[in-house]
Design an enzyme around this catalytic site. Structure first.
Site, PDB file in Angstrom:
ATOM      1  N   ALA A 176     -15.465 -10.247 -74.620  1.00  0.00           N
ATOM      2  CA  ALA A 176     -14.718 -11.288 -75.347  1.00  0.00           C
ATOM      3  C   ALA A 176     -14.664 -10.987 -76.854  1.00  0.00           C
ATOM      4  CB  ALA A 176     -15.334 -12.658 -75.097  1.00  0.00           C
ATOM      5  N   SER A 179     -25.018 -15.428 -72.390  1.00  0.00           N
ATOM      6  CA  SER A 179     -25.675 -16.737 -72.229  1.00  0.00           C
ATOM      7  C   SER A 179     -24.784 -17.732 -71.485  1.00  0.00           C
ATOM      8  CB  SER A 179     -26.134 -17.292 -73.583  1.00  0.00           C
ATOM      9  OG  SER A 179     -25.170 -17.124 -74.609  1.00  0.00           O
ATOM     10  N   SER A 215     -18.312 -11.031 -71.138  1.00  0.00           N
ATOM     11  CA  SER A 215     -18.418  -9.634 -71.549  1.00  0.00           C
ATOM     12  C   SER A 215     -17.045  -9.162 -72.023  1.00  0.00           C
ATOM     13  CB  SER A 215     -18.878  -8.790 -70.353  1.00  0.00           C
ATOM     14  OG  SER A 215     -18.879  -7.432 -70.691  1.00  0.00           O
TER      15      SER A 215
HETATM   16  P1  ADP Z   1     -18.779  -8.522 -76.162  1.00  0.00           P
HETATM   17  O1  ADP Z   1     -19.848  -8.292 -77.194  1.00  0.00           O
HETATM   18  O2  ADP Z   1     -18.340  -9.954 -76.108  1.00  0.00           O
HETATM   19  O3  ADP Z   1     -19.096  -7.963 -74.819  1.00  0.00           O
HETATM   20  P2  ADP Z   1     -17.367  -6.498 -77.617  1.00  0.00           P
HETATM   21  O4  ADP Z   1     -17.388  -6.984 -79.037  1.00  0.00           O
HETATM   22  O5  ADP Z   1     -18.354  -5.453 -77.229  1.00  0.00           O
HETATM   23  O6  ADP Z   1     -17.477  -7.773 -76.653  1.00  0.00           O
HETATM   24  O7  ADP Z   1     -15.927  -5.954 -77.243  1.00  0.00           O
HETATM   25  C1  ADP Z   1     -14.752  -6.657 -77.571  1.00  0.00           C
HETATM   26  C2  ADP Z   1     -13.583  -5.693 -77.592  1.00  0.00           C
HETATM   27  O8  ADP Z   1     -12.389  -6.411 -77.872  1.00  0.00           O
HETATM   28  C3  ADP Z   1     -13.724  -4.641 -78.683  1.00  0.00           C
HETATM   29  O9  ADP Z   1     -13.243  -3.423 -78.176  1.00  0.00           O
HETATM   30  C4  ADP Z   1     -12.839  -5.187 -79.793  1.00  0.00           C
HETATM   31  O10 ADP Z   1     -12.327  -4.153 -80.600  1.00  0.00           O
HETATM   32  C5  ADP Z   1     -11.724  -5.845 -78.980  1.00  0.00           C
HETATM   33  N1  ADP Z   1     -11.008  -6.915 -79.689  1.00  0.00           N
HETATM   34  C6  ADP Z   1      -9.670  -7.039 -79.755  1.00  0.00           C
HETATM   35  N2  ADP Z   1      -9.302  -8.105 -80.473  1.00  0.00           N
HETATM   36  C7  ADP Z   1     -10.441  -8.691 -80.890  1.00  0.00           C
HETATM   37  C8  ADP Z   1     -10.724  -9.848 -81.678  1.00  0.00           C
HETATM   38  N3  ADP Z   1      -9.746 -10.605 -82.189  1.00  0.00           N
HETATM   39  N4  ADP Z   1     -12.017 -10.186 -81.886  1.00  0.00           N
HETATM   40  C9  ADP Z   1     -13.016  -9.421 -81.361  1.00  0.00           C
HETATM   41  N5  ADP Z   1     -12.820  -8.322 -80.613  1.00  0.00           N
HETATM   42  C10 ADP Z   1     -11.545  -7.941 -80.365  1.00  0.00           C
END
Ligand code: ADP
Length: 178
Positions: free
Chosen positions: A16, A86, A14
């Site tokens: 990531a 997953s 979560s």
């Molecule tokens: P997940 O879906 O894996 O739970 P999210 O996409 O909802 O994660 O959240 C990831 C967070 O990390 C977001 O706030 C995003 O802006 C931040 N972030 C920072 N750097 C990156 C990156 N290189 N790639 C993806 N998200 C990033």
């Protein structure tokens, strides 16, 4: 021209970056006039998998349901993008075995980093013991052993991660030209 469908499966902790990269990828694929569906774990749990919890059994059911939807859509020419924690290797392997064009993307970020981001404030609660079965804290996460693509989101930008996936899809000949 009708292009082949495929499924890009983002797995990782979560926070990531699965949803963020998935949505940016979807935008680029739509720009290339492809039919795209994003199946996002948080959204899926409010409809298709409403009522399921976070035991291994329920998590597996959730993943298999989404895998089935991805299978039927991708065999009909849709570019399917799944963003689900997953956490279990065996179930991801089951999904992989059923989908013809399957791309597993490991969205990798160190636990310290996702705790620092704490996008939804859930790690704070999990660390305080207020949420049980929280992946990475009180529930396992089994990293992929041979993912097609790895995105190290603590070190690369969202655009760089998207480019890695696009490069893979291009190499397989599954992308419409920009
Ligand atoms: P997940 O879906 O894996 O739970 P999210 O996409 O909802 O994660 O959240 C990831 C967070 O990390 C977001 O706030 C995003 O802006 C931040 N972030 C920072 N750097 C990156 C990156 N290189 N790639 C993806 N998200 C990033």
């Amino acid at each position: 021209m009708e292009h082949e469908g495929f499924t890009v499966w983002f797995t990782g902790l979560s926070g990531a970056g699965k949803s963020t990269i998935a949505n940016a990828l979807a935008e680029e694929l739509r720009r290339r006039r492809m039919k795209v569906e994003v199946l996002d774990g948080d959204v899926i749990r409010t409809n298709l998998s409403k009522g399921l919890g976070f035991s291994k059994e329920d998590r597996d059911t959730n993943v298999l349901r989404v895998g089935w939807v991805a299978e039927v859509l991708s065999r009909n020419g849709v570019a399917v993008i799944c963003a689900l924690i997953s956490p279990y290797r065996d179930v991801r392997a089951q999904v992989r075995s059923r989908i013809k064009n399957f791309v597993e993307v490991f969205v990798d970020a160190p636990l310290e980093e996702v705790i620092r981001r704490d996008v939804k404030g859930l790690y704070k609660k999990a660390l305080a013991g207020e949420i049980k079965n929280f992946t990475g804290i009180s529930d396992p996460y089994e990293p992929p052993e041979a993912p097609e693509v790895v995105c190290n989101t603590a070190e690369e930008t969202v655009e760089e991660s998207v480019q890695k996936v696009l490069a893979y899809l291009e190499a397989r000949g599954w992308l419409l030209p920009a």
